[in-house]
Design a protein around this motif. Structure first.
Motif, mmCIF file in Angstrom:
data_model
loop_
_atom_site.group_PDB
_atom_site.id
_atom_site.type_symbol
_atom_site.label_atom_id
_atom_site.label_comp_id
_atom_site.label_asym_id
_atom_site.label_seq_id
_atom_site.Cartn_x
_atom_site.Cartn_y
_atom_site.Cartn_z
ATOM 1 N N ALA A 248 0.834 -1.208 0.000
ATOM 2 C CA ALA A 248 0.000 0.000 0.000
ATOM 3 C C ALA A 248 0.864 1.252 0.000
ATOM 4 O O ALA A 248 0.447 2.307 -0.479
ATOM 5 C CB ALA A 248 -0.930 0.002 1.213
ATOM 6 N N GLY B 69 -2.166 -3.268 8.367
ATOM 7 C CA GLY B 69 -2.844 -4.179 7.441
ATOM 8 C C GLY B 69 -2.226 -5.558 7.314
ATOM 9 O O GLY B 69 -2.902 -6.583 7.492
ATOM 10 N N GLN C 32 -3.408 2.229 9.249
ATOM 11 C CA GLN C 32 -3.731 1.674 7.932
ATOM 12 C C GLN C 32 -5.157 2.023 7.502
ATOM 13 O O GLN C 32 -6.133 1.542 8.083
ATOM 14 C CB GLN C 32 -3.590 0.154 7.971
ATOM 15 N N THR D 53 -8.488 1.753 5.067
ATOM 16 C CA THR D 53 -9.110 0.697 4.255
ATOM 17 C C THR D 53 -10.342 1.258 3.550
ATOM 18 O O THR D 53 -10.881 2.303 3.945
ATOM 19 C CB THR D 53 -9.558 -0.504 5.122
ATOM 20 N N SER E 31 -9.774 -4.039 11.572
ATOM 21 C CA SER E 31 -9.001 -2.857 11.165
ATOM 22 C C SER E 31 -9.099 -1.771 12.231
ATOM 23 O O SER E 31 -8.104 -1.119 12.562
ATOM 24 C CB SER E 31 -9.486 -2.338 9.812
ATOM 25 N N SER F 216 -6.393 6.931 8.954
ATOM 26 C CA SER F 216 -7.463 5.995 8.597
ATOM 27 C C SER F 216 -8.832 6.655 8.557
ATOM 28 O O SER F 216 -9.734 6.182 7.858
ATOM 29 C CB SER F 216 -7.484 4.814 9.568
ATOM 30 N N PHE G 194 -9.341 3.987 -3.272
ATOM 31 C CA PHE G 194 -8.710 2.667 -3.348
ATOM 32 C C PHE G 194 -9.114 1.940 -4.629
ATOM 33 O O PHE G 194 -10.176 2.196 -5.184
ATOM 34 C CB PHE G 194 -9.153 1.799 -2.157
ATOM 35 N N ASP H 108 -9.171 -3.388 -1.291
ATOM 36 C CA ASP H 108 -9.379 -3.160 0.137
ATOM 37 C C ASP H 108 -8.461 -2.099 0.732
ATOM 38 O O ASP H 108 -8.898 -1.219 1.483
ATOM 39 C CB ASP H 108 -9.135 -4.452 0.940
ATOM 40 N N VAL H 109 -7.162 -2.201 0.450
ATOM 41 C CA VAL H 109 -6.168 -1.373 1.143
ATOM 42 C C VAL H 109 -5.202 -0.633 0.222
ATOM 43 O O VAL H 109 -4.424 0.202 0.698
ATOM 44 C CB VAL H 109 -5.328 -2.241 2.123
ATOM 45 N N HIS H 110 -5.233 -0.902 -1.064
ATOM 46 C CA HIS H 110 -4.266 -0.278 -1.980
ATOM 47 C C HIS H 110 -4.858 0.980 -2.612
ATOM 48 O O HIS H 110 -5.954 0.960 -3.174
ATOM 49 C CB HIS H 110 -3.843 -1.278 -3.069
#
Length: 397
Positions: free
Chosen positions: A112, A179, A297, A299, A335, A360, A369, A372-374
Motif C-alpha cells: 500500500a 494491514g 492503515q 481501508t 481494522s 485511517s 482505493f 481493500d487497502v491499496h
C-alpha cells in the motif's frame, strides 16, 4: 510480482538428479550429494532469508504496467526502483554511508506504501520528494515499502539502517503499519485456533509445509535474480499486466466462505501486535538522531457499501490468498482494533521520539482505493497532502 513459475526450480532439480543418477562416477556422486544438501538446506535458508534479509527489487529495475478501466488508475504507468532496489522517489542518494544529505525521510510499509501500480511521478513518496526539492529543503525521501512487509520487517530494516547511516544525519522513519499484521495474525489463527506463540515477531512461515514452498526455494531466488538482472542489463522492457496480476483475487470475496472473530481472538491478536510495536518503539529510542512517526492503515471497508456487487468484487484482503474470508463486520472490527491499538500504544508510551499520525479516518472513502487497502492515484495524492502538512506543522524539516 516479477515472475516466473515458482515450480520451475523443483522440476529442473528433479530432472537433473534423475539424469545424473544414471552415471556412476565419483564426481557425479559428489554432485548429487551437493544437490541433496541444497534441498536439506532449504528450511535453514528460508528462516535466515525471512528473518535477516529484506528482499528488494533488482537495483535500478524498471517495468511498465498496463491497467485497463480501473477507477483512479492510469492506463499505462512506469514503475522504477532505485540503486538500493527500493521504489524510486527521485532522490539523489547513491550511498547511505557517505552522503551530503543531512535529513532523510524513510518510509516503511507494505505494498500500500510501495504503490507499485501507481506511476513513478504520482506515488505518495515521489510527490513528497518533489515537493521538498522545489521548496529547497535538503531532504531525501526513501520508500522502502514492499509487498507483505509487516511491523517485524520494519524493525529489521530500522536496525540495519541505523548501522549504515551516519549519526550526524537526521532520520525520520514514517512507519505505515497494521494491514499486513492483522492479515498475518488472522491467517495464523485460521491455521491454528489454539496457537500460543506470536507469529508477528518473526518472519517465519505459519505452517511447516511452507518451509518447502517452491516460491521460496533457493533456486527460485537464484533464477529470479539472474533473469531480472539479465533483462536489466540488456534493457529488455518488463511489462506487467494489472489484470493478470489480480486475476486470482478480484471477484473472489463472494465465493469464499465467511467466518468471524470473537472478542477473545481479537484480544489475542492485539497482544501479538502490541509486542512487536513495543520492540519498534524501543529501537526508535536508541539513537539521538532518529525519530519515528507511526501511521495507521486506511481501508475501503469503513465507508464501503457491502451490498454493492461492484464494491464486493474489489475485496480480497484478510486473510489473503485463502479459501475463507472475514465477514464484513469482522473486517471493519479488526481494522479498527489494530488502528486504535497502535494509537493507544504510541500515545501512552514514554517515547519522546515517537509520534502517531492517524490517517485511517481521513482516507476512508472507497474512491481512494482500487481494492481493500491499496490506493489509486487519488488515494496516493491524499496521503501525500496529509503527510506533507504533518511534516510542515511539526517542524520535521
Amino acid at each position: 510480482q516479477i515472475f516466473e513459475s515458482y515450480l520451475l526450480p523443483y522440476i529442473f532439480l528433479f530432472i537433473l538428479i534423475s539424469v545424473l543418477s544414471l552415471f556412476k562416477s565419483d564426481f557425479i556422486r559428489v554432485l548429487l550429494i551437493i544437490l541433496w544438501l541444497i534441498l536439506i538446506m532449504q528450511p535453514i535458508y528460508l528462516i535466515y532469508s525471512n528473518n535477516f534479509i529484506l528482499k528488494t527489487a533488482p537495483h535500478n529495475f524498471t517495468a511498465v504496467a498496463k491497467i485497463d478501466n480501473i477507477y483512479g488508475m492510469d492506463e499505462k504507468i512506469l514503475t522504477t526502483y532505485d540503486t538500493f532496489g527500493w521504489r524510486s522517489t527521485g532522490h539523489n542518494l547513491k550511498d547511505l554511508k557517505n552522503s551530503d544529505t543531512k535529513n532523510i525521510f524513510i518510509f516503511h510499509g507494505a505494498s500500500a506504501l510501495e504503490q507499485n501500480f501507481i506511476d513513478d511521478k504520482k506515488t505518495t513518496t515521489s510527490l513528497l520528494q518533489n515537493y521538498f526539492f522545489e521548496s529547497e529543503n535538503s531532504i531525501s525521501v526513501l520508500n522502502i515499502g514492499g509487498s507483505g512487509q509487516r511491523a517485524f520487517h520494519t524493525l529489521v530494516s530500522i536496525q540495519k539502517l541505523n548501522k549504515q547511516i551516519p549519526s550526524n544525519t537526521k532520520i525520520t522513519y514514517f512507519n505505515v503499519l497494521g494491514g499486513t499484521d492483522w492479515n498475518w495474525a488472522t491467517k495464523a489463527l485460521l491455521a491454528n485456533p489454539n496457537r500460543k506463540s506470536n507469529p508477528l515477531i518473526n518472519g517465519n512461515p505459519l505452517k511447516t509445509v511452507d518451509y518447502f514452498n517452491p516460491q521460496f526455494f533457493i533456486l527460485t531466488d537464484l533464477i529470479r535474480a539472474i533473469m531480472n538482472n539479465f533483462n536489466n542489463k540488456l534493457n529488455i522492457e518488463t511489462i506487467i499486466d494489472f489484470e493478470d496480476q489480480h486475476k486470482n483475487v478480484f471477484k473472489t470475496y463472494q465465493l469464499r466462505k465467511k467466518f468471524s472473530l470473537d472478542e477473545s481472538q481479537l484480544l489475542i491478536m492485539e497482544g501479538w501486535y502490541q509486542e512487536i510495536i513495543l520492540e519498534l518503539i524501543n529501537v526508535c529510542n536508541k539513537k539521538e538522531n532518529i525519530s519515528c512517526v507511526f501511521i495507521d492503515q486506511p481501508t475501503s471497508w469503513t465507508k464501503g457499501d457491502f451490498k454493492s456487487e461492484k464494491f464486493l468484487n474489489t475485496l480480497w484482503f484478510t486473510p489473503s490468498y485463502t479459501e475463507m474470508s472475514l465477514d464484513p463486520k469482522s473486517l471493519i472490527k479488526i481494522s479498527n482494533k489494530f488502528n486504535l491499538k497502535l494509537e493507544k500504544i504510541i500515545s501512552q508510551n514514554k517515547c519522546n521520539k515517537c509520534s502517531f499520525l492517524k490517517i485511517s479516518d481521513l482516507i476512508d472513502n472507497p474512491d481512494y482505493f482500487y481494492d481493500d487497502v491499496h490506493f489509486n492515484t487519488y488515494g496516493a495524492e491524499k496521503m501525500f497532502d496529509i503527510i506533507k502538512d504533518y511534516i510542515l506543522s511539526n517542524n520535521l524539516l
